[in-house]
Scaffold this active site. Structure first.
Site, PDB file in Angstrom:
ATOM      1  N   LYS A  34       6.248   5.612 -26.977  1.00 39.56           N
ATOM      2  CA  LYS A  34       6.732   5.929 -25.618  1.00 39.56           C
ATOM      3  C   LYS A  34       8.008   5.150 -25.298  1.00 39.56           C
ATOM      4  O   LYS A  34       8.994   5.708 -24.836  1.00 39.56           O
ATOM      5  CB  LYS A  34       5.654   5.591 -24.570  1.00 39.56           C
ATOM      6  N   THR A  35       7.962   3.856 -25.566  1.00 35.24           N
ATOM      7  CA  THR A  35       9.121   3.027 -25.262  1.00 35.24           C
ATOM      8  C   THR A  35      10.287   3.414 -26.166  1.00 35.24           C
ATOM      9  O   THR A  35      11.442   3.460 -25.745  1.00 35.24           O
ATOM     10  CB  THR A  35       8.751   1.539 -25.430  1.00 35.24           C
ATOM     11  N   ASP A 213       9.406   3.132 -17.682  1.00 38.11           N
ATOM     12  CA  ASP A 213       8.396   2.788 -18.696  1.00 38.11           C
ATOM     13  C   ASP A 213       7.166   2.207 -17.998  1.00 38.11           C
ATOM     14  O   ASP A 213       7.271   1.709 -16.876  1.00 38.11           O
ATOM     15  CB  ASP A 213       8.975   1.749 -19.673  1.00 38.11           C
ATOM     16  N   GLU A 214       6.011   2.261 -18.650  1.00 35.11           N
ATOM     17  CA  GLU A 214       4.774   1.669 -18.100  1.00 35.11           C
ATOM     18  C   GLU A 214       4.500   2.176 -16.676  1.00 35.11           C
ATOM     19  O   GLU A 214       4.176   1.401 -15.773  1.00 35.11           O
ATOM     20  CB  GLU A 214       4.876   0.130 -18.082  1.00 35.11           C
ATOM     21  N   GLN A 244      -3.977   2.092 -20.085  1.00 30.22           N
ATOM     22  CA  GLN A 244      -3.395   0.747 -20.111  1.00 30.22           C
ATOM     23  C   GLN A 244      -3.013   0.261 -18.723  1.00 30.22           C
ATOM     24  O   GLN A 244      -2.185  -0.640 -18.579  1.00 30.22           O
ATOM     25  CB  GLN A 244      -2.164   0.715 -21.020  1.00 30.22           C
ATOM     26  N   ARG A 616      -2.435  -4.126 -29.639  1.00 30.63           N
ATOM     27  CA  ARG A 616      -1.215  -4.893 -29.930  1.00 30.63           C
ATOM     28  C   ARG A 616      -1.094  -5.163 -31.423  1.00 30.63           C
ATOM     29  O   ARG A 616      -0.049  -5.554 -31.917  1.00 30.63           O
ATOM     30  CB  ARG A 616      -1.213  -6.252 -29.199  1.00 30.63           C
TER      31      ARG A 616
HETATM   32  P1  ATP Z   1       2.631   0.813 -25.808  1.00 32.44           P
HETATM   33  O1  ATP Z   1       1.718   1.834 -25.216  1.00 32.44           O
HETATM   34  O2  ATP Z   1       1.884  -0.294 -26.426  1.00 32.44           O
HETATM   35  O3  ATP Z   1       3.726   0.423 -24.884  1.00 32.44           O
HETATM   36  P2  ATP Z   1       4.483   2.640 -27.031  1.00 32.44           P
HETATM   37  O4  ATP Z   1       3.892   3.996 -26.922  1.00 32.44           O
HETATM   38  O5  ATP Z   1       5.545   2.283 -26.090  1.00 32.44           O
HETATM   39  O6  ATP Z   1       3.321   1.556 -27.053  1.00 32.44           O
HETATM   40  P3  ATP Z   1       6.375   1.868 -29.046  1.00 32.44           P
HETATM   41  O7  ATP Z   1       6.333   0.419 -28.784  1.00 32.44           O
HETATM   42  O8  ATP Z   1       7.544   2.641 -28.583  1.00 32.44           O
HETATM   43  O9  ATP Z   1       5.016   2.536 -28.516  1.00 32.44           O
HETATM   44  O10 ATP Z   1       6.189   2.152 -30.586  1.00 32.44           O
HETATM   45  C1  ATP Z   1       5.185   1.525 -31.350  1.00 32.44           C
HETATM   46  C2  ATP Z   1       5.672   1.243 -32.752  1.00 32.44           C
HETATM   47  O11 ATP Z   1       5.797   2.437 -33.491  1.00 32.44           O
HETATM   48  C3  ATP Z   1       7.024   0.593 -32.771  1.00 32.44           C
HETATM   49  O12 ATP Z   1       7.069  -0.346 -33.818  1.00 32.44           O
HETATM   50  C4  ATP Z   1       7.946   1.758 -33.043  1.00 32.44           C
HETATM   51  O13 ATP Z   1       9.160   1.352 -33.643  1.00 32.44           O
HETATM   52  C5  ATP Z   1       7.115   2.593 -33.985  1.00 32.44           C
HETATM   53  N1  ATP Z   1       7.462   4.043 -33.940  1.00 32.44           N
HETATM   54  C6  ATP Z   1       7.401   4.853 -32.878  1.00 32.44           C
HETATM   55  N2  ATP Z   1       7.766   6.115 -33.199  1.00 32.44           N
HETATM   56  C7  ATP Z   1       8.065   6.112 -34.515  1.00 32.44           C
HETATM   57  C8  ATP Z   1       8.509   7.104 -35.448  1.00 32.44           C
HETATM   58  N3  ATP Z   1       8.716   8.373 -35.092  1.00 32.44           N
HETATM   59  N4  ATP Z   1       8.729   6.708 -36.714  1.00 32.44           N
HETATM   60  C9  ATP Z   1       8.508   5.428 -37.093  1.00 32.44           C
HETATM   61  N5  ATP Z   1       8.090   4.455 -36.278  1.00 32.44           N
HETATM   62  C10 ATP Z   1       7.874   4.777 -34.990  1.00 32.44           C
HETATM   63 MG    MG Z   2       5.677   0.776 -24.637  1.00 32.74          MG
END
Ligand code: ATP
Ligand code: MG
Length: 683
Positions: A34-35, A213-214, A244, A616
């Site tokens: 997402k981020t 975000d969040e 979350q 995490r």
């Molecule tokens: P959270 O809910 O904990 O905030 P999030 O959904 O924001 O998580 P991110 O932090 O953006 O998730 O991504 C999680 C991990 O997965 C990061 O290390 C990111 O670089 C990796 N990632 C996300 N998308 C891809 C992709 N398409 N290919 C490779 N790695 C990815």
């Molecule tokens: Mg995130």
């Protein structure tokens, strides 16, 4: 464009990135990118020719904003990246208000009151306002005022209650001082945009593309702000995960997520399902736990990373044992892989849990940082006492000398210390050595020398006694007598903002005394239970002097992270230890006489915290429980958290902790023996 490639994204992510017009909700579980999508979306918009300064991304913490900015700078040209606004809600509000708060009757150079400014003002007003028989705790008043502001309630004009009057006077006083507090920032920014269409239009014109975000942790006012900022086209993309949502206690509401479709009829919803962060075992445990909460949105979560190492549940005897095992765990992984310190995090529910880990990590010489709370060893009172102990161990420790000589104040002023420093420098001696030099009277007046000599004698006497005092009880008595002698408790009271603050600091001091005293104790003091001879206070002070003087290292360093679960949101580490996963800690204990409904809501939020904690971890996860734990100053039996069973590890052949297994065998044998005795025929 350096390094920006859409093919780094999966199909759903790509759709989210390239859907640039109209309202968009990316609703997805942890670690699904997402981020990453927010950052990529900013890069994509710029690649499409959007002016970078028209893009606004709002995050939860400054740290998250910085991280996003850094990531963006690797995807597009640095100059372009700099023009994108990435900020927290509060920083954004400051910006809005700096150029428009005059419309609300303040001056644009307003001051921002932080927590302690706020406390000071509220205390002053309570003292002035309360009748003799009236009492109002300033912390309670502060919380009530904050709550009122976050509900957008005005200070009452006709309320005759004490709290009502205090609120009204507090607001009036702030205005007179041309100051706002943290809550005001949001309230006033919303009021400014809401009540002044021309201002609103200007900012809508400025930020054509909004991202948040969040989003699950926003409150009503924050949603209002987002809505006010979004223009006719409603180019708003919000990302969030209802599982979350962990700031309910601060007024954040998942209602915001639920209401979106109604607020934005053209809302497009994109789910992301592939988790890129965690191994299959970790993800399965996370999914199993969160399945116990009622579902707001159905979400799937899978990973291609393979099962990986099984999640380990360990049982520790107590907090000290847990910290020692965590250190051993970190060292063992580092010994068998190329993991670095920054790859580790120890996460816990409450700030105070950090302390024992700090002590263990320091003992092992492992650098760490504490986020989401202050480091125990960083507290002024602990630094003071460490300075005294360091000076007793090593008279030549000048920084320790300077701190000890002035904490508490004993008539040795800065001028005296400066002259002593110059004198010592000339003779290439330490401050302590210089103290007793015969020619010191050439540099300082007699009276100052006498005060210094007295301090020197105190240190010498302490050193002598510390050498002679051995064993836990004697050490505790000696340390307490010393604190009494230097009037340390009184000093805390004179220095603190409030009696509760002084009391809290004194509790820290007593904890520290306990810690030292325990180390002076003989057998049984060590977590291992090995035979140990009693030590003198001086020996202990010597053995921990490295611990005491270990310099704090900066944020960016390669260090182990100790963090509360709340502060760990959005972050990830290859190796995570969830500590103290016990009933009463996680889930945290409820208030006395809590109603059933309130408890159910609270347990659900605690479960989401557990889910945040588990997710995490990237490669390994250790979930640690305590057989006995401290509650206040007493020790109670520990009950493993219900969330441990909810991970359903048993179903996939969890690797059981050998110590727990041994204990179970021993207990079973003991029970059998008991049973045999009970069954034995009586004569
Ligand atoms: P959270 O809910 O904990 O905030 P999030 O959904 O924001 O998580 P991110 O932090 O953006 O998730 O991504 C999680 C991990 O997965 C990061 O290390 C990111 O670089 C990796 N990632 C996300 N998308 C891809 C992709 N398409 N290919 C490779 N790695 C990815
Ligand atoms: Mg995130």
């Amino acid at each position: 464009m350096a390094g920006f490639r859409l093919f780094d994204l999966n199909e759903a992510q790509r759709e989210a990135v390239t859907t640039t017009d109209g309202p968009l909700l990316i609703l997805a579980g942890a670690g699904t990118g997402k981020t990453r999508v927010i950052t990529a979306r900013a890069a994509y918009l710029i690649a499409q020719g959007v002016d970078p300064s028209a893009i606004l991304a709002v995050t939860f913490t400054n740290k998250a904003a910085n991280e996003m900015r850094e990531r963006l700078a690797t995807m597009i040209e640095k100059e372009q990246a700099k023009k994108v606004t990435m900020s927290t809600f509060h920083a954004l509000c400051v910006r809005l208000l700096r150029s428009g708060i005059d419309r609300l009757g303040y001056k644009n150079n307003f001051a921002i009151y932080d927590d302690s400014d706020q406390t000071g003002l509220i205390r002053k007003i309570i003292t002035r306002t309360a009748a003799k028989d009236e009492k109002l705790d300033h912390n309670i008043a502060k919380n009530l005022i904050s709550k009122a502001k976050n509900n957008n309630w005005d200070a009452p004009t006709d309320d005759k209650t004490l709290i009502g009057t205090v609120f009204a006077r507090y607001q009036a006083e702030l205005k007179k001082l041309n100051a706002v507090d943290f809550d005001d920032l949001l309230v006033l920014a919303v009021r400014l945009l809401d009540g002044h269409p021309d201002v609103r239009a200007r900012w809508q014109e400025r930020f054509r593309y909004l991202m948040v975000d969040e989003f699950q942790d926003t409150n009503k006012l924050q949603l209002q702000l987002v809505t006010l900022l979004s223009s006719e086209e409603r180019n708003v993309a919000v990302v969030g995960d209802d599982d979350q949502s962990i700031y309910g206690w601060r007024g954040a509401t998942v209602e915001n997520l639920k209401r979106l479709p109604a607020d934005y009829p053209r809302l497009k919803v994109i789910p992301l399902e592939q988790n890129y962060r965690s191994t299959g075992s970790i993800l399965r445990a996370a999914n199993a736990v969160i399945a116990n909460n009622p579902k707001l949105y159905e979400k799937k979560l899978w990973s291609e990373l393979g099962a990986g190492d099984p999640v380990r549940v360990i049982e520790c005897d107590n907090e000290v044992h847990e910290a020692d095992r965590t250190v051993a765990h970190i060292e063992s992984i580092r010994g068998s892989s190329n993991a670095e310190l920054r790859d580790f995090a120890v996460l816990y529910r409450a700030n105070h849990q950090a302390r024992v880990f700090e002590q263990a990590l320091r003992k092992a010489g492992i650098a760490y940082k504490v986020s989401g709370g202050q480091s125990f060893f960083d507290r002024a009172e602990i630094r003071d006492l460490c300075a005294w102990l360091r000076l007793i161990v090593n008279g030549d420790d000048d920084p320790a000398f300077l701190r000890a000589a002035t904490s508490p104040k004993r008539g040795i002023g800065h001028q005296t210390l400066a002259s002593l420093g110059t004198f010592a420098g000339r003779w290439k001696a330490s401050l302590f050595e210089a103290l007793f030099a015969e020619t010191l009277d050439t540099a300082l007046p007699r009276r100052s020398i006498e005060t210094l000599h007295e301090f020197g004698r105190t240190i010498n006497e302490l050193e002598q006694k510390a050498r002679e005092t051995t064993g836990e009880a004697a050490a505790r008595a000696f340390l307490l007598a010393w604190l009494k002698d230097i009037g340390y408790e009184q000093h805390l009271h004179d220095d603190a903002d409030s009696p509760p603050q002084a009391a809290a600091r004194w509790t820290n001091v007593l904890d520290f005394v306990d810690w030292i005293a325990r180390r002076c104790g003989g057998s049984g003091a060590a977590a291992t239970g090995d035979e140990v001879a009693a030590k003198s206070v001086l020996e202990v002070a010597q053995s921990i002097s490295v611990i005491l003087s270990m310099a704090e290292r900066g944020d960016e360093q390669n260090v182990v992270t100790l963090s509360t679960l709340h502060a760990a949101k959005g972050l990830e580490w290859p190796h995570v230890v969830l500590a103290g996963v016990n009933e009463g800690l996680l889930p945290f204990r409820g208030a006395e006489g809590e109603e059933e409904q309130a408890m159910a809501v609270r347990i659900e939020e605690e479960r989401r915290l557990m889910y945040v904690g588990i997710t995490r971890a990237r490669a390994t996860l250790v979930v640690s429980t305590l057989a006995r734990r401290k509650r206040g100053r007493e020790t109670v039996a520990g009950v493993p958290s219900r969330f441990v069973a909810e991970m359903k590890l048993a179903e996939e052949g969890v690797r059981v902790d050998p110590r727990a297994q041994l204990r179970a065998l021993r207990d079973a044998a003991a029970r059998r023996a008991e049973g045999a005795r009970a069954d034995a025929p009586t004569q």
